[in-house]
Design a protein around this motif. Structure first.
Motif, PDB file in Angstrom:
ATOM      1  N   THR A 183      24.762  28.486  33.445  1.00  0.00           N
ATOM      2  CA  THR A 183      23.503  28.858  34.081  1.00  0.00           C
ATOM      3  C   THR A 183      22.848  27.620  34.675  1.00  0.00           C
ATOM      4  OG1 THR A 183      22.170  28.506  32.093  1.00  0.00           O
ATOM      5  CG2 THR A 183      23.221  30.668  32.348  1.00  0.00           C
ATOM      6  N   ALA A 184      21.768  27.840  35.427  1.00  0.00           N
ATOM      7  CA  ALA A 184      21.053  26.723  36.039  1.00  0.00           C
ATOM      8  C   ALA A 184      20.528  25.751  34.991  1.00  0.00           C
ATOM      9  CB  ALA A 184      19.909  27.247  36.897  1.00  0.00           C
ATOM     10  N   SER A 185      20.280  26.235  33.782  1.00  0.00           N
ATOM     11  CA  SER A 185      19.797  25.373  32.701  1.00  0.00           C
ATOM     12  C   SER A 185      20.930  24.752  31.898  1.00  0.00           C
ATOM     13  CB  SER A 185      18.875  26.168  31.768  1.00  0.00           C
ATOM     14  OG  SER A 185      19.546  27.304  31.252  1.00  0.00           O
ATOM     15  N   GLY A 186      22.186  24.986  32.329  1.00  0.00           N
ATOM     16  CA  GLY A 186      23.331  24.343  31.705  1.00  0.00           C
ATOM     17  C   GLY A 186      23.906  25.061  30.503  1.00  0.00           C
ATOM     18  N   ILE A 187      23.517  26.318  30.298  1.00  0.00           N
ATOM     19  CA  ILE A 187      24.013  27.094  29.165  1.00  0.00           C
ATOM     20  C   ILE A 187      25.287  27.831  29.557  1.00  0.00           C
ATOM     21  CG2 ILE A 187      23.489  28.960  27.544  1.00  0.00           C
ATOM     22  CD1 ILE A 187      20.543  28.290  27.906  1.00  0.00           C
ATOM     23  N   GLY A 188      26.314  27.744  28.706  1.00  0.00           N
ATOM     24  CA  GLY A 188      27.539  28.481  28.956  1.00  0.00           C
ATOM     25  C   GLY A 188      27.298  29.975  28.886  1.00  0.00           C
ATOM     26  N   HIS A 189      27.993  30.730  29.740  1.00  0.00           N
ATOM     27  CA  HIS A 189      27.705  32.163  29.890  1.00  0.00           C
ATOM     28  C   HIS A 189      28.978  32.874  30.350  1.00  0.00           C
ATOM     29  CE1 HIS A 189      25.303  35.688  30.524  1.00  0.00           C
ATOM     30  NE2 HIS A 189      25.360  35.650  31.847  1.00  0.00           N
ATOM     31  N   LEU A 190      29.145  34.121  29.935  1.00  0.00           N
ATOM     32  CA  LEU A 190      30.292  34.932  30.344  1.00  0.00           C
ATOM     33  C   LEU A 190      29.809  36.137  31.124  1.00  0.00           C
ATOM     34  CD1 LEU A 190      33.462  34.916  29.833  1.00  0.00           C
ATOM     35  CD2 LEU A 190      33.002  36.777  28.224  1.00  0.00           C
ATOM     36  N   VAL A 191      30.437  36.409  32.265  1.00  0.00           N
ATOM     37  CA  VAL A 191      30.108  37.570  33.085  1.00  0.00           C
ATOM     38  C   VAL A 191      31.396  38.316  33.433  1.00  0.00           C
ATOM     39  CG1 VAL A 191      28.032  36.516  34.081  1.00  0.00           C
ATOM     40  CG2 VAL A 191      30.242  36.254  35.256  1.00  0.00           C
ATOM     41  N   LEU A 192      31.226  39.511  33.965  1.00  0.00           N
ATOM     42  CA  LEU A 192      32.361  40.282  34.467  1.00  0.00           C
ATOM     43  C   LEU A 192      32.306  40.303  35.983  1.00  0.00           C
ATOM     44  CD1 LEU A 192      34.806  42.133  33.998  1.00  0.00           C
ATOM     45  CD2 LEU A 192      33.214  44.066  33.954  1.00  0.00           C
ATOM     46  N   VAL A 193      33.405  39.927  36.624  1.00  0.00           N
ATOM     47  CA  VAL A 193      33.510  39.969  38.076  1.00  0.00           C
ATOM     48  C   VAL A 193      34.368  41.164  38.463  1.00  0.00           C
ATOM     49  CG1 VAL A 193      34.375  38.779  40.133  1.00  0.00           C
ATOM     50  CG2 VAL A 193      33.253  37.471  38.307  1.00  0.00           C
ATOM     51  N   VAL A 194      33.825  42.017  39.327  1.00  0.00           N
ATOM     52  CA  VAL A 194      34.553  43.171  39.834  1.00  0.00           C
ATOM     53  C   VAL A 194      34.975  42.861  41.266  1.00  0.00           C
ATOM     54  CG1 VAL A 194      34.502  45.655  40.265  1.00  0.00           C
ATOM     55  CG2 VAL A 194      33.156  44.688  38.384  1.00  0.00           C
ATOM     56  N   VAL A 195      36.273  42.783  41.489  1.00  0.00           N
ATOM     57  CA  VAL A 195      36.805  42.421  42.799  1.00  0.00           C
ATOM     58  C   VAL A 195      36.888  43.685  43.651  1.00  0.00           C
ATOM     59  CG1 VAL A 195      38.731  41.359  44.033  1.00  0.00           C
ATOM     60  CG2 VAL A 195      38.122  40.569  41.735  1.00  0.00           C
ATOM     61  N   THR A 196      36.127  43.714  44.750  1.00  0.00           N
ATOM     62  CA  THR A 196      36.033  44.925  45.559  1.00  0.00           C
ATOM     63  C   THR A 196      36.323  44.634  47.027  1.00  0.00           C
ATOM     64  OG1 THR A 196      33.720  44.892  46.355  1.00  0.00           O
ATOM     65  CG2 THR A 196      34.077  45.504  44.048  1.00  0.00           C
ATOM     66  N   THR A 197      36.400  45.691  47.801  1.00  0.00           N
ATOM     67  CA  THR A 197      36.602  45.576  49.242  1.00  0.00           C
ATOM     68  C   THR A 197      35.367  45.027  49.943  1.00  0.00           C
ATOM     69  OG1 THR A 197      35.916  47.885  49.458  1.00  0.00           O
ATOM     70  CG2 THR A 197      38.286  47.445  49.355  1.00  0.00           C
ATOM     71  N   LYS A 198      34.246  44.918  49.218  1.00  0.00           N
ATOM     72  CA  LYS A 198      33.008  44.389  49.792  1.00  0.00           C
ATOM     73  C   LYS A 198      32.539  43.151  49.035  1.00  0.00           C
ATOM     74  CE  LYS A 198      31.683  48.903  51.609  1.00  0.00           C
ATOM     75  NZ  LYS A 198      30.724  50.033  51.562  1.00  0.00           N
ATOM     76  N   GLY A 199      33.492  42.398  48.548  1.00  0.00           N
ATOM     77  CA  GLY A 199      33.150  41.155  47.874  1.00  0.00           C
ATOM     78  C   GLY A 199      33.343  41.218  46.372  1.00  0.00           C
ATOM     79  N   ASP A 200      33.230  40.059  45.743  1.00  0.00           N
ATOM     80  CA  ASP A 200      33.364  39.951  44.296  1.00  0.00           C
ATOM     81  C   ASP A 200      31.980  40.124  43.676  1.00  0.00           C
ATOM     82  OD1 ASP A 200      35.997  39.447  44.813  1.00  0.00           O
ATOM     83  OD2 ASP A 200      35.880  37.285  44.438  1.00  0.00           O
ATOM     84  N   ILE A 201      31.813  41.211  42.922  1.00  0.00           N
ATOM     85  CA  ILE A 201      30.515  41.617  42.403  1.00  0.00           C
ATOM     86  C   ILE A 201      30.381  41.196  40.945  1.00  0.00           C
ATOM     87  CG2 ILE A 201      28.959  43.577  42.015  1.00  0.00           C
ATOM     88  CD1 ILE A 201      29.625  42.991  44.972  1.00  0.00           C
ATOM     89  N   VAL A 202      29.215  40.656  40.585  1.00  0.00           N
ATOM     90  CA  VAL A 202      28.968  40.163  39.229  1.00  0.00           C
ATOM     91  C   VAL A 202      28.179  41.196  38.428  1.00  0.00           C
ATOM     92  CG1 VAL A 202      27.929  38.321  37.844  1.00  0.00           C
ATOM     93  CG2 VAL A 202      28.952  37.794  40.077  1.00  0.00           C
TER      94      VAL A 202
END
Length: 206
Positions: free
Chosen positions: A133-152
């Motif tokens: 994150t902007a504050s330097g904290i480690g974080h896990l997200v899910l990225v969905v790869v789509t025909t309109k971009g990679d969505i978080v």
């Protein structure tokens, strides 16, 4: 290492349209890298979550039905897990957990991926990603790869965003060809676009 959060969502946030452009730059893999240790343990605990079908599509057609599914799952999981710091011991049960009552960002991300897999979406297009994150904290997200971009899909916000629209430092992502393997991410040449006020989150350090 990772942050957890409770997102205080609104109907306005959930109803915002997803990107409608095929020109968004996708996430670009760099060198192979070590998988997060807790993901290795997760795969031992949930082996079916770490299988990849080579015949699957690596990109999802982002139509109206899929858009609503992503928004619904993001919201329901954000609301169903109480954000709680976790201590990761030697017991596999202490690791990343699908659909716990309380958990951190890792539990949110793997639960969303599980629900989307159960809904029939291809595993190759559902990729966990480690960021800071902007504050330097480690974080896990899910990225969905789509025909309109990679969505978080993120427990820090109700808004589904293109990956370039976050203020995260992107570190590593699951391989599309084998979900047990991970790659470093090439840094995008973009800046942040989401304010802290938009998120309205409460962080809970892991």
């Amino acid at each position: 290492m990772f942050a957890g959060a409770l997102s205080v969502g609104s109907a306005d946030a959930r109803s915002r349209p997803l990107p409608d452009s095929n020109s968004l730059t996708p996430i670009v893999e760099a060198s192979p890298t070590l998988a997060p240790f807790q993901h290795v343990r997760f795969c031992l605990r949930y082996p079916s979550e770490c299988k990849t079908n080579p015949t699957e599509n690596a990109r999802i057609d982002l139509d109206a039905q899929i858009s609503e599914l992503l928004k619904r799952v993001n919201h329901s999981v954000n609301m169903s897990i109480i954000p709680t710091p976790k201590t990761y011991g030697s017991n596999l049960g202490d690791g990343w957990t699908i659909a716990p009552d309380m958990g951190d960002c890792n539990d949110y991300a793997v639960t969303k991926r599980h629900e989307l897999l159960e809904s029939g979406l291809p595993s190759k297009a559902l990729r966990l990603s480690v960021v800071k994150t902007a504050s330097g904290i480690g974080h896990l997200v899910l990225v969905v790869v789509t025909t309109k971009g990679d969505i978080v899909m993120d427990n820090l916000t109700e808004v589904l965003r293109p990956w370039q629209s976050t203020d995260y430092h992107w570190l590593k992502i699951q391989s599309a060809t084998d979900s047990k393997f991970w790659y470093e991410i090439k840094a995008p040449a973009v800046g942040p676009s989401v304010s802290l006020a938009d998120r309205r989150v409460r962080l809970a350090d892991r």
